[in-house]
Design a protein around this motif. Structure first.
Motif, PDB file in Angstrom:
ATOM      1  N   MET A 122       0.813  -1.196   0.000  1.00  0.00           N
ATOM      2  CA  MET A 122       0.000   0.000   0.000  1.00  0.00           C
ATOM      3  C   MET A 122       0.855   1.258   0.000  1.00  0.00           C
ATOM      4  SD  MET A 122      -2.957  -0.988   2.727  1.00  0.00           S
ATOM      5  CE  MET A 122      -1.781  -1.166   4.040  1.00  0.00           C
ATOM      6  N   GLY A 123       2.195   1.110  -0.064  1.00  0.00           N
ATOM      7  CA  GLY A 123       3.053   2.279  -0.049  1.00  0.00           C
ATOM      8  C   GLY A 123       3.325   2.818   1.334  1.00  0.00           C
ATOM      9  N   LEU A 124       2.755   2.206   2.378  1.00  0.00           N
ATOM     10  CA  LEU A 124       2.937   2.747   3.718  1.00  0.00           C
ATOM     11  C   LEU A 124       4.374   2.592   4.185  1.00  0.00           C
ATOM     12  CD1 LEU A 124       1.667   4.063   6.163  1.00  0.00           C
ATOM     13  CD2 LEU A 124       1.014   1.805   6.995  1.00  0.00           C
ATOM     14  N   GLY A 125       5.015   1.455   3.862  1.00  0.00           N
ATOM     15  CA  GLY A 125       6.402   1.258   4.273  1.00  0.00           C
ATOM     16  C   GLY A 125       7.330   2.285   3.654  1.00  0.00           C
ATOM     17  N   LEU A 126       7.168   2.549   2.346  1.00  0.00           N
ATOM     18  CA  LEU A 126       7.996   3.553   1.695  1.00  0.00           C
ATOM     19  C   LEU A 126       7.683   4.949   2.223  1.00  0.00           C
ATOM     20  CD1 LEU A 126       8.120   2.395  -2.038  1.00  0.00           C
ATOM     21  CD2 LEU A 126       9.987   2.454  -0.383  1.00  0.00           C
ATOM     22  N   PHE A 127       6.423   5.207   2.553  1.00  0.00           N
ATOM     23  CA  PHE A 127       6.071   6.505   3.120  1.00  0.00           C
ATOM     24  C   PHE A 127       6.766   6.702   4.461  1.00  0.00           C
ATOM     25  CE2 PHE A 127       3.467   8.837   6.164  1.00  0.00           C
ATOM     26  CZ  PHE A 127       3.360  10.064   5.536  1.00  0.00           C
ATOM     27  N   ILE A 128       6.742   5.661   5.313  1.00  0.00           N
ATOM     28  CA  ILE A 128       7.395   5.760   6.615  1.00  0.00           C
ATOM     29  C   ILE A 128       8.894   5.989   6.435  1.00  0.00           C
ATOM     30  CG2 ILE A 128       7.997   4.452   8.695  1.00  0.00           C
ATOM     31  CD1 ILE A 128       5.242   3.167   8.562  1.00  0.00           C
ATOM     32  N   ALA A 129       9.509   5.205   5.536  1.00  0.00           N
ATOM     33  CA  ALA A 129      10.943   5.370   5.298  1.00  0.00           C
ATOM     34  C   ALA A 129      11.259   6.776   4.796  1.00  0.00           C
ATOM     35  CB  ALA A 129      11.421   4.324   4.293  1.00  0.00           C
ATOM     36  N   LYS A 130      10.503   7.248   3.836  1.00  0.00           N
ATOM     37  CA  LYS A 130      10.749   8.575   3.266  1.00  0.00           C
ATOM     38  C   LYS A 130      10.566   9.662   4.317  1.00  0.00           C
ATOM     39  CE  LYS A 130       9.428  11.370  -0.772  1.00  0.00           C
ATOM     40  NZ  LYS A 130       8.899  12.581  -0.120  1.00  0.00           N
ATOM     41  N   THR A 131       9.505   9.547   5.112  1.00  0.00           N
ATOM     42  CA  THR A 131       9.238  10.561   6.129  1.00  0.00           C
ATOM     43  C   THR A 131      10.330  10.593   7.187  1.00  0.00           C
ATOM     44  OG1 THR A 131       6.850  10.303   5.789  1.00  0.00           O
ATOM     45  CG2 THR A 131       7.552  11.366   7.819  1.00  0.00           C
ATOM     46  N   LEU A 132      10.736   9.414   7.666  1.00  0.00           N
ATOM     47  CA  LEU A 132      11.752   9.360   8.710  1.00  0.00           C
ATOM     48  C   LEU A 132      13.102   9.865   8.201  1.00  0.00           C
ATOM     49  CD1 LEU A 132      10.939   5.949  10.446  1.00  0.00           C
ATOM     50  CD2 LEU A 132      10.410   8.250  11.253  1.00  0.00           C
ATOM     51  N   LEU A 133      13.490   9.459   6.999  1.00  0.00           N
ATOM     52  CA  LEU A 133      14.779   9.894   6.470  1.00  0.00           C
ATOM     53  C   LEU A 133      14.779  11.392   6.166  1.00  0.00           C
ATOM     54  CD1 LEU A 133      15.586   6.835   4.191  1.00  0.00           C
ATOM     55  CD2 LEU A 133      16.717   7.466   6.326  1.00  0.00           C
ATOM     56  N   GLU A 134      13.672  11.906   5.643  1.00  0.00           N
ATOM     57  CA  GLU A 134      13.599  13.345   5.407  1.00  0.00           C
ATOM     58  C   GLU A 134      13.628  14.114   6.722  1.00  0.00           C
ATOM     59  OE1 GLU A 134      10.109  13.829   3.062  1.00  0.00           O
ATOM     60  OE2 GLU A 134      11.156  13.503   1.148  1.00  0.00           O
ATOM     61  N   ARG A 135      13.109  13.498   7.768  1.00  0.00           N
ATOM     62  CA  ARG A 135      13.172  14.135   9.079  1.00  0.00           C
ATOM     63  C   ARG A 135      14.620  14.287   9.546  1.00  0.00           C
ATOM     64  NH1 ARG A 135       9.906  12.036  14.479  1.00  0.00           N
ATOM     65  NH2 ARG A 135      11.092  13.215  16.010  1.00  0.00           N
ATOM     66  N   SER A 136      15.498  13.379   9.120  1.00  0.00           N
ATOM     67  CA  SER A 136      16.911  13.470   9.483  1.00  0.00           C
ATOM     68  C   SER A 136      17.681  14.409   8.566  1.00  0.00           C
ATOM     69  CB  SER A 136      17.547  12.078   9.461  1.00  0.00           C
ATOM     70  OG  SER A 136      17.650  11.596   8.132  1.00  0.00           O
ATOM     71  N   GLY A 137      17.023  14.982   7.570  1.00  0.00           N
ATOM     72  CA  GLY A 137      17.663  15.925   6.655  1.00  0.00           C
ATOM     73  C   GLY A 137      18.000  15.370   5.297  1.00  0.00           C
ATOM     74  N   ALA A 138      17.596  14.133   5.002  1.00  0.00           N
ATOM     75  CA  ALA A 138      17.949  13.503   3.737  1.00  0.00           C
ATOM     76  C   ALA A 138      16.973  13.894   2.627  1.00  0.00           C
ATOM     77  CB  ALA A 138      17.961  11.985   3.888  1.00  0.00           C
ATOM     78  N   GLU A 139      17.447  13.758   1.396  1.00  0.00           N
ATOM     79  CA  GLU A 139      16.604  13.880   0.213  1.00  0.00           C
ATOM     80  C   GLU A 139      16.602  12.541  -0.503  1.00  0.00           C
ATOM     81  OE1 GLU A 139      17.669  17.059  -2.310  1.00  0.00           O
ATOM     82  OE2 GLU A 139      17.363  18.633  -0.797  1.00  0.00           O
ATOM     83  N   LEU A 140      15.412  12.074  -0.917  1.00  0.00           N
ATOM     84  CA  LEU A 140      15.282  10.773  -1.554  1.00  0.00           C
ATOM     85  C   LEU A 140      14.867  10.936  -3.004  1.00  0.00           C
ATOM     86  CD1 LEU A 140      14.824  10.192   1.609  1.00  0.00           C
ATOM     87  CD2 LEU A 140      13.742   8.087   0.844  1.00  0.00           C
ATOM     88  N   SER A 141      15.398  10.067  -3.857  1.00  0.00           N
ATOM     89  CA  SER A 141      14.967  10.009  -5.253  1.00  0.00           C
ATOM     90  C   SER A 141      14.759   8.548  -5.626  1.00  0.00           C
ATOM     91  CB  SER A 141      16.015  10.651  -6.172  1.00  0.00           C
ATOM     92  OG  SER A 141      17.269  10.003  -6.051  1.00  0.00           O
ATOM     93  N   PHE A 142      13.769   8.297  -6.480  1.00  0.00           N
ATOM     94  CA  PHE A 142      13.396   6.950  -6.884  1.00  0.00           C
ATOM     95  C   PHE A 142      13.467   6.858  -8.404  1.00  0.00           C
ATOM     96  CE2 PHE A 142      11.255   8.026  -2.971  1.00  0.00           C
ATOM     97  CZ  PHE A 142      11.443   6.909  -2.159  1.00  0.00           C
ATOM     98  N   ALA A 143      13.966   5.745  -8.880  1.00  0.00           N
ATOM     99  CA  ALA A 143      14.077   5.544 -10.327  1.00  0.00           C
ATOM    100  C   ALA A 143      14.189   4.057 -10.607  1.00  0.00           C
ATOM    101  CB  ALA A 143      15.288   6.289 -10.886  1.00  0.00           C
ATOM    102  N   ASN A 144      14.222   3.717 -11.904  1.00  0.00           N
ATOM    103  CA  ASN A 144      14.422   2.349 -12.358  1.00  0.00           C
ATOM    104  C   ASN A 144      15.734   2.256 -13.112  1.00  0.00           C
ATOM    105  OD1 ASN A 144      12.060   1.174 -11.343  1.00  0.00           O
ATOM    106  ND2 ASN A 144      10.863   1.896 -13.099  1.00  0.00           N
ATOM    107  N   GLY A 145      16.509   1.185 -12.849  1.00  0.00           N
ATOM    108  CA  GLY A 145      17.767   1.003 -13.547  1.00  0.00           C
ATOM    109  C   GLY A 145      17.599   0.711 -15.017  1.00  0.00           C
ATOM    110  N   SER A 146      16.426   0.194 -15.414  1.00  0.00           N
ATOM    111  CA  SER A 146      16.192  -0.137 -16.816  1.00  0.00           C
ATOM    112  C   SER A 146      15.639   1.028 -17.616  1.00  0.00           C
ATOM    113  CB  SER A 146      15.206  -1.315 -16.904  1.00  0.00           C
ATOM    114  OG  SER A 146      13.983  -0.991 -16.249  1.00  0.00           O
ATOM    115  N   ASP A 147      15.438   2.187 -16.970  1.00  0.00           N
ATOM    116  CA  ASP A 147      14.918   3.359 -17.662  1.00  0.00           C
ATOM    117  C   ASP A 147      15.998   3.939 -18.572  1.00  0.00           C
ATOM    118  OD1 ASP A 147      13.795   5.682 -18.530  1.00  0.00           O
ATOM    119  OD2 ASP A 147      13.175   6.396 -16.542  1.00  0.00           O
ATOM    120  N   PRO A 148      15.767   3.978 -19.889  1.00  0.00           N
ATOM    121  CA  PRO A 148      16.815   4.480 -20.790  1.00  0.00           C
ATOM    122  C   PRO A 148      17.120   5.951 -20.582  1.00  0.00           C
ATOM    123  CG  PRO A 148      14.737   4.197 -21.974  1.00  0.00           C
ATOM    124  CD  PRO A 148      14.540   3.590 -20.619  1.00  0.00           C
TER     125      PRO A 148
END
Length: 465
Positions: A396-422
């Motif tokens: 449901m995306g809740l795990g990624l939301f928790i991870a993103k929220t917690l890491l951004e709380r520590s000052g991090a910036e997150l980016s998501f992509a696919n390795g197969s994207d040309p």
């Protein structure tokens, strides 16, 4: 938590938002407004109304309010069905009053939007659709069927047909737009509130585990001396009781149990984090600790650490924050869940920033979902092949939301992509064709020695009980 359970929980939560007393108060305001409008139209503008039927329509609302006041407690909260009945009643009562006072020729016809908006904000989709559909049907009927407004001289007050059609179109569009808009916004606010609550619970759990490890480490340290004393005394007793076999066995048992206590405390104390110098840890140590629960789940987890351009050869020591560990753990868990056989965790540091990349060799993120990664309760239709490969998974995306929220709380910036994207150049290694997550911190925010929040030095503080 499965999608069906989550939806049910959402409906139960939403239906308990509104107290009966709140709707009763709103209905009293509507009743006063209706009586005022009827009186002003009849006395000041000499509009001829069927006062008997008009006051009957208003009286029905008054009786309904009085029944609700005397039968139900003031703090009663409405269920989904009760809320639906209350709103539908108000909608029908208002439509009947408009029928008696000119239909869509009456400028107060816009008030039909009120019950629809309330329904969209506090009820489920099915109830909102029923209330909205009923409102549209009533507006359509009022455009054709109504008692005309007449002046004292018998003239009929009416607006041109084109304006009646315009009123009908405007109200219909407003019902659809405001209903959909209010329901969407309300659902997103509720989902975000629930997701943030889950994030706080996850962070609190991680903090408790950290604190518990500290208590265990303190206990292991404090009990080390008395256990060593017990072992020494028992060893001396063993030597002195050579002629007393029964007592010598008891002394040997005491020494054996002291050794056992020492081993238990040593094992438990490995997770201890109470010392000041253990509030920080080398970057690789934090990464390995985050990945530890997922390294033996049938997928190979590869670690690669090294300095970036201009970075020191010595790896940095970072703040050992619960949100950082839990956030990285969730990201690594997601990679292990969807990888075919391999997951790569790479760390790189420079003088300005610290970067952690997590990659896998799975199918990657669905292209249409990349822009929404990190939103709570993101759902997509699962294909038949996905059901076969992951029959137990209900993402449901809740795990990624928790991870993103917690890491951004520590000052991090997150980016998501696919390795197969040309069009994506985040990796030049073709085997890493799955999902890619990059976590980047400004070094001054997380460096435990030279950053903005360096770990203090000095004597360790005692635990406060």
């Amino acid at each position: 938590m499965t999608d069906s359970n989550t939806n049910l929980w959402h409906r139960q939560e939403r239906s308990g938002w509104i107290r009966l007393r709140t709707l009763i108060l709103l209905r009293w305001v509507a009743i006063i407004g209706q009586i005022t409008a009827i009186t002003v139209a009849q006395r000041m503008y000499n509009v001829q109304l069927d006062l008997g039927l008009c006051y009957l329509a208003v009286g029905i609302s008054v009786v309904g309010n009085l029944i609700a006041i005397f039968i139900f407690p003031e703090n009663k909260r409405l269920s989904e069905f009760e809320n639906f009945l209350m709103v539908l009643f108000d909608l029908l009562q208002l439509a009947f009053l408009l029928y008696l006072t000119g239909g869509l020729h009456n400028p107060f016809a816009l008030l039909l939007l009120g019950p629809v908006t309330i329904s969209a904000n506090v009820m489920g989709l099915r109830s909102t659709l029923i209330v909205g559909g009923t409102a549209i049907i009533l507006v359509t009927l009022l455009a054709e069927f109504h008692l005309p407004l007449r002046t004292e001289l018998g003239f009929i007050l009416r607006i041109p047909d084109i304006f009646v059609f315009g009123n009908w179109a405007a109200i219909t569009i407003a019902i659809i737009f405001l209903g959909a808009y209010s329901h969407r916004i309300s659902s997103e606010v509720q989902s975000m509130s629930e997701a943030l609550s889950a994030t706080h619970m996850a962070l609190a759990r991680e903090q408790k585990l950290t604190d518990l490890g500290g208590v265990v480490a303190a206990a292991a340290h404090e009990l080390g001396t008395p256990l060593a004393t017990i072992k020494l005394a028992s060893s001396e007793l063993i030597e002195e009781l050579d002629d007393r076999a029964d007592l010598r066995e008891d002394a040997a048992l005491i020494r054996e149990q002291a050794d056992r206590c020492r081993d238990i405390l040593r094992d438990m104390g490995r997770a201890g984090k109470d010392d000041l110098h253990l509030r920080q840890a080398p970057l690789t140590t934090v990464i390995h600790e985050s990945a530890e629960p997922h390294v033996n789940r049938g997928k190979q987890v590869h670690f690669d650490e090294g300095p970036g351009e201009g970075g020191d050869l010595q790896q940095p020591s970072i703040l050992r924050k619960p949100e950082v560990i839990h956030g990285l753990r969730n990201l690594i868990q997601n990679a292990v869940d969807f990888a075919r056989s391999n997951v790569w965790v790479e760390a790189e540091w420079t003088t300005d920033q610290i970067t952690i990349g997590i990659m896998d060799d799975g199918r990657g993120y669905p292209p249409q979902m990349i822009g929404r990664i990190g939103d709570p309760f993101v759902r997509r239709r699962r294909t038949e092949s996905h059901l076969k490969t992951r029959p137990e998974y209900e993402g449901m995306g809740l795990g990624l939301f928790i991870a993103k929220t917690l890491l951004e709380r520590s000052g991090a910036e997150l980016s998501f992509a696919n390795g197969s994207d040309p069009y994506q150049s985040l990796t030049d290694k073709p085997e890493r064709r799955g999902a890619i997550v990059k976590v980047v911190w400004p070094r001054n925010l997380i460096d435990a020695q030279t950053g903005d929040n360096p770990v203090p030095t000095g004597l360790n503080e005692q635990f406060q009980v």
